[in-house]
Write an enzyme that holds these catalytic residues in place. Sequence first.
Site, PDB file in Angstrom:
ATOM      1  N   LYS A 137     -22.278 -51.464   8.815  1.00  0.00           N
ATOM      2  CA  LYS A 137     -21.778 -51.842   7.600  1.00  0.00           C
ATOM      3  C   LYS A 137     -21.466 -53.322   7.180  1.00  0.00           C
ATOM      4  O   LYS A 137     -21.359 -54.064   8.159  1.00  0.00           O
ATOM      5  CB  LYS A 137     -20.613 -50.987   7.216  1.00  0.00           C
ATOM      6  CG  LYS A 137     -19.517 -51.340   8.216  1.00  0.00           C
ATOM      7  CD  LYS A 137     -18.093 -50.244   7.963  1.00  0.00           C
ATOM      8  CE  LYS A 137     -16.941 -50.723   9.094  1.00  0.00           C
ATOM      9  NZ  LYS A 137     -15.960 -49.505   9.036  1.00  0.00           N
TER      10      LYS A 137
ATOM     11  N   ARG B  93      -6.338 -42.414   4.718  1.00  0.00           N
ATOM     12  CA  ARG B  93      -7.328 -43.326   3.894  1.00  0.00           C
ATOM     13  C   ARG B  93      -8.402 -42.458   3.284  1.00  0.00           C
ATOM     14  O   ARG B  93      -8.404 -42.352   2.152  1.00  0.00           O
ATOM     15  CB  ARG B  93      -8.070 -44.145   4.801  1.00  0.00           C
ATOM     16  CG  ARG B  93      -8.792 -45.414   4.157  1.00  0.00           C
ATOM     17  CD  ARG B  93      -9.200 -46.481   5.093  1.00  0.00           C
ATOM     18  NE  ARG B  93     -10.070 -46.111   5.939  1.00  0.00           N
ATOM     19  CZ  ARG B  93     -10.974 -46.987   6.767  1.00  0.00           C
ATOM     20  NH1 ARG B  93     -10.552 -48.215   6.915  1.00  0.00           N
ATOM     21  NH2 ARG B  93     -11.841 -46.542   7.625  1.00  0.00           N
TER      22      ARG B  93
ATOM     23  N   TYR C 136     -12.621 -83.088  -2.988  1.00  0.00           N
ATOM     24  CA  TYR C 136     -11.784 -82.834  -4.168  1.00  0.00           C
ATOM     25  C   TYR C 136     -10.215 -83.055  -4.001  1.00  0.00           C
ATOM     26  O   TYR C 136      -9.726 -82.751  -2.953  1.00  0.00           O
ATOM     27  CB  TYR C 136     -11.954 -81.151  -4.641  1.00  0.00           C
ATOM     28  CG  TYR C 136     -13.407 -81.066  -4.895  1.00  0.00           C
ATOM     29  CD1 TYR C 136     -13.947 -81.714  -6.182  1.00  0.00           C
ATOM     30  CD2 TYR C 136     -14.273 -80.029  -4.471  1.00  0.00           C
ATOM     31  CE1 TYR C 136     -15.199 -81.418  -6.586  1.00  0.00           C
ATOM     32  CE2 TYR C 136     -15.255 -79.834  -4.952  1.00  0.00           C
ATOM     33  CZ  TYR C 136     -15.795 -80.403  -6.265  1.00  0.00           C
ATOM     34  OH  TYR C 136     -17.095 -80.147  -6.724  1.00  0.00           O
TER      35      TYR C 136
ATOM     36  N   MET D  22     -17.161 -75.603  -2.337  1.00  0.00           N
ATOM     37  CA  MET D  22     -18.108 -74.386  -2.339  1.00  0.00           C
ATOM     38  C   MET D  22     -19.229 -74.381  -1.416  1.00  0.00           C
ATOM     39  O   MET D  22     -19.661 -73.480  -0.810  1.00  0.00           O
ATOM     40  CB  MET D  22     -18.258 -74.169  -3.914  1.00  0.00           C
ATOM     41  CG  MET D  22     -19.256 -72.867  -4.033  1.00  0.00           C
ATOM     42  SD  MET D  22     -19.730 -72.552  -5.682  1.00  0.00           S
ATOM     43  CE  MET D  22     -18.199 -72.568  -6.657  1.00  0.00           C
TER      44      MET D  22
HETATM   45  C1  LIG Z   1     -15.567 -49.495  10.424  1.00  0.00           C
HETATM   46  C2  LIG Z   1     -15.640 -48.221  11.204  1.00  0.00           C
HETATM   47  C3  LIG Z   1     -15.690 -48.064  12.407  1.00  0.00           C
HETATM   48  C4  LIG Z   1     -15.985 -49.298  13.329  1.00  0.00           C
HETATM   49  O1  LIG Z   1     -14.915 -49.634  13.751  1.00  0.00           O
HETATM   50  P1  LIG Z   1     -14.854 -50.959  14.863  1.00  0.00           P
HETATM   51  O2  LIG Z   1     -13.406 -51.116  15.062  1.00  0.00           O
HETATM   52  O3  LIG Z   1     -15.676 -52.004  14.303  1.00  0.00           O
HETATM   53  O4  LIG Z   1     -15.465 -50.505  16.033  1.00  0.00           O
HETATM   54  C5  LIG Z   1     -15.658 -46.659  12.988  1.00  0.00           C
HETATM   55  N1  LIG Z   1     -15.598 -45.716  12.112  1.00  0.00           N
HETATM   56  C6  LIG Z   1     -15.194 -45.950  10.699  1.00  0.00           C
HETATM   57  C7  LIG Z   1     -14.900 -44.685  10.047  1.00  0.00           C
HETATM   58  C8  LIG Z   1     -15.127 -47.001  10.302  1.00  0.00           C
HETATM   59  O5  LIG Z   1     -14.906 -47.281   8.877  1.00  0.00           O
END
Ligand SMILES: *Cc1c(COP(=O)(O)O)cnc(C)c1O
Length: 366
Positions: free
Chosen positions: A37, A134, A262, A311
């Site tokens: 991700k 969550r 700046y 930036m």
């Molecule tokens: C981001 C995420 C992970 C990975 O977690 P790490 O600490 O980066 O290994 C695993 N499971 C879920 C549901 C996540 O959102």
Amino acid sequence: MNNHVTVLEIDGKSLEHNLNYFKQKLKPETKILAVVKATGYGSDAVKVAKFLQDKVDYFAVAFAVEGINLRKGGIKTPILVLHPQTQTLQSIIDYKLEPNLYNFKVFDAFLKLADDTLLMNYPIHIKFNTGLNRLGFWHTDIPKILADLKETNHVKVQSLFSHLAASEDLEEKDFTINQINNFTYIAQQFYKYLDYRPMLHVLNTSGVVNYAEAQFDMVRIGIGLYGFGNDEKVTSQLKNTHNLYSIISQIHFIEPGETVGYNRAFIAKKLIKSATIPIGHADGITRALGNKKGYVLINNQKAKIIGNVCMDMIMVDVTKIDCNEGDKVIIFNSQEMIQNIADIAETIVYETLTSISQRVKKVLKK
Ligand SMILES: *Cc1c(COP(=O)(O)O)cnc(C)c1O
């Protein structure tokens, strides 16, 4: 084609080393889900996934759009979308992504879509909240979920999972074990009433490090693949994957009393030599590094950032460094440098890595 001179080099050998480090902590049959991700934690999800696709069983992304990008990039491996919305469910089906269904709004919408479009045994994943509060169903939702599943052969539960709230914190061991026990109880309910066995998974990187006994059928590794174990000892056994480089665009000599950048934040007390580097806060270099808090490496020497981070640029003090316009600049190339940036910004390495922006060119070195 991105021809930016500021480049994030992703080290394939390090990715592989890190993957093997975790594999060696697990049973050979335990499946590995690589979390890619947020553009592979600030790198390039397609490049990372292409490199890892023969070595892992699953990928996970947060949002549907990220999974679509992986499919468009040619990735064929199963992809779990951790956080779908009702608006993105059709695209999830179109791109053969596998949704996490975490509440009845998304669950009902997906079952209806599966029914309307006559899917057969479409793989879904169901997430339970065991304390992170969550995303996820509550255990009291199980009877209704099971009743709905009995009525359909349009979907098939590929996995049941949960997420730990404090797997890196051994002071929260009781809480974590309670989460794992709750998850085990939930899984048992499903196993009792389904005539097939969905995979189970609950561990992230620190989970594998601290609670390997709860590996179930699969583990979800994110930050560990990218070189960090949320623990100095573990991190020292992992290899750095994110190397951020740039070059010197211009060198200036700053007379005493002159200022740099700046707000005239840096004032030269004596004659100094500065180098301007084409990377700024829009590339992910936090302003917290300005005013001599952060540094880069030029010809193996530390050059402090002077004045405010702009930036698109930073200026660094190279008075004592023999260097020229065009020379290579290392923004970071070790876990220590990345951790140092996170510490200065009072954040965690997750944020430092994922801040590296789209504009930075990404290459994967095998
Ligand atoms: C981001 C995420 C992970 C990975 O977690 P790490 O600490 O980066 O290994 C695993 N499971 C879920 C549901 C996540 O959102």
